[in-house]
Design an enzyme around this catalytic site. Sequence first.
Site, PDB file in Angstrom:
ATOM      1  CE  LYS A 140      -2.934   4.572   7.380  1.00 22.86           C
ATOM      2  NZ  LYS A 140      -4.277   5.053   7.726  1.00 22.86           N
TER       3      LYS A 140
ATOM      4  CD  GLU B 154     -11.745   6.377   4.657  1.00 19.64           C
ATOM      5  OE1 GLU B 154     -11.603   5.843   3.558  1.00 19.64           O
ATOM      6  OE2 GLU B 154     -10.827   6.507   5.483  1.00 19.64           O
TER       7      GLU B 154
ATOM      8  NE  ARG C 137      -2.558   0.970   3.564  1.00 15.14           N
ATOM      9  CZ  ARG C 137      -3.321   0.806   4.643  1.00 15.14           C
ATOM     10  NH1 ARG C 137      -4.612   0.538   4.507  1.00 15.14           N
ATOM     11  NH2 ARG C 137      -2.818   0.911   5.845  1.00 15.14           N
TER      12      ARG C 137
HETATM   13  C1  COI Z   1      -4.525   3.122  11.688  1.00 19.41           C
HETATM   14  O1  COI Z   1      -5.578   2.565  11.933  1.00 19.41           O
HETATM   15  O2  COI Z   1      -3.454   2.551  11.885  1.00 19.41           O
HETATM   16  C2  COI Z   1      -4.473   4.466  11.122  1.00 19.41           C
HETATM   17  O3  COI Z   1      -3.557   4.746  10.442  1.00 19.41           O
HETATM   18  C3  COI Z   1      -5.498   5.459  11.462  1.00 19.41           C
HETATM   19  C4  COI Z   1      -4.922   6.573  12.258  1.00 19.41           C
HETATM   20  C5  COI Z   1      -5.755   7.808  12.098  1.00 19.41           C
HETATM   21  C6  COI Z   1      -4.778   6.202  13.705  1.00 19.41           C
END
Ligand code: COI
Length: 409
Positions: free
Chosen positions: A256, A292, A154
């Site tokens: 991401k 989401e 990813r």
């Molecule tokens: C995760 O779930 O690891 C994320 O990257 C979300 C983050 C906003 C805590």
Amino acid sequence: MGMAVLSSAKGAVLPCACSGRALALARVLGSGLRGAFATAGGSSSSLLPRRWASSLPQQLEPADRSDEESGGEIDWDNLGFGLTPTDYMYVMRCSLEDCGVFSGGKLSRYGNIELSPSSGVLNYGQGLFEGMKAHRRPDRAGYTLFRPEENARRMQHGAERMCMPAPSVEQFVDAVKQTVLANRRWVPPQGKGALYLRPLLIGSGPILGLAPAPEYTFLIYAAPVGNYFKEGLAPINLVIEDGIHRAMPGGTGGVKTITNYAPVLKPQMDAKSKGFTDVLYLDSVHKRYLEEVSSCNVFVVKGGVVATPATRGTILPGITRKSVIELATDRGYKVEERLVSIDDLMDADEVFCTGTAVVVAPVSTVTYQGQKYDFRTGPDTVSQKLHTALTSIQMGLAEDKKGWTVAID
Ligand code: COI
């Protein structure tokens, strides 16, 4: 060895000796950089004085992995998701001179890093992150990672979108393993939480005009964590935001990037001030399809059907989401990845969220335009079954028939 040739603004040619793989990477990096130097009038990293490159953490104490077995004074029963600094981080760099190939990664003492004020990440948000967890094994010594190759891939996919080179899958997974081992005294006891790993990929090199940075840093730090939401394992309460959108078609909602997260802070803070746990976003075109939550994916359950918004570029392709889809299918549920409307939500028996940090979180209520909708929670719900199925594999309490876990010994 091949020769990658990258041109700078002034037409200078920057030769660098590259392997085949490096050449391919250099093409990705180089095409962005060629444009960058041509339009931005910048100069290449190889033309920059060494002092302008991001400082490596060499001046920090060299890593000598701690043999201590405990995390000191830490209260393992009340971890939450706050930042507890740990001992070591992993850092690896790659510059234009390196033809887009990362190398020389190493562990350093956890601490601040030095960045140029004109680094790509600080000025233009050229950055990605990942979230992963390592669990302590119940049966014997060692730790378990969950599908780390998926995070690596990813990151590679996101890096392409953000004009960055990325570490190979092998480099990524090896770096995560090293980070876990170096910080092993911070892995919570079984059942108390996990060591959260935060891999970052940032444009660390200096750039003034809008263009890809001439140097990149891959960094992993770690922190022991418990439950993400202040509710702990209790069901959460969401509010639908229909005025602010998280992503748009053609944007970066599906990768991401760090730039997807600061824009949701305002609606999230507003929601929290009104007593909600978090915000559920709608699509920005029709304003009627679920996308989401600020930090996780969403599912709705009606009868034996589990539905979740399809990933069409505006939704993060969560690794927990993907795993839960498979686990639900294995358990005989019909799983649909499709448009999920507000009407579907209002009609649902159950709603739940998934994410690395969040795991599988049941949703008790969703408020939309002032109207509160209630959903089933508690034992015998689909979300409860999927939570148990997933965490049993992650924590090594159930046989991993899917080959999802990776052992660190
Ligand atoms: C995760 O779930 O690891 C994320 O990257 C979300 C983050 C906003 C805590």
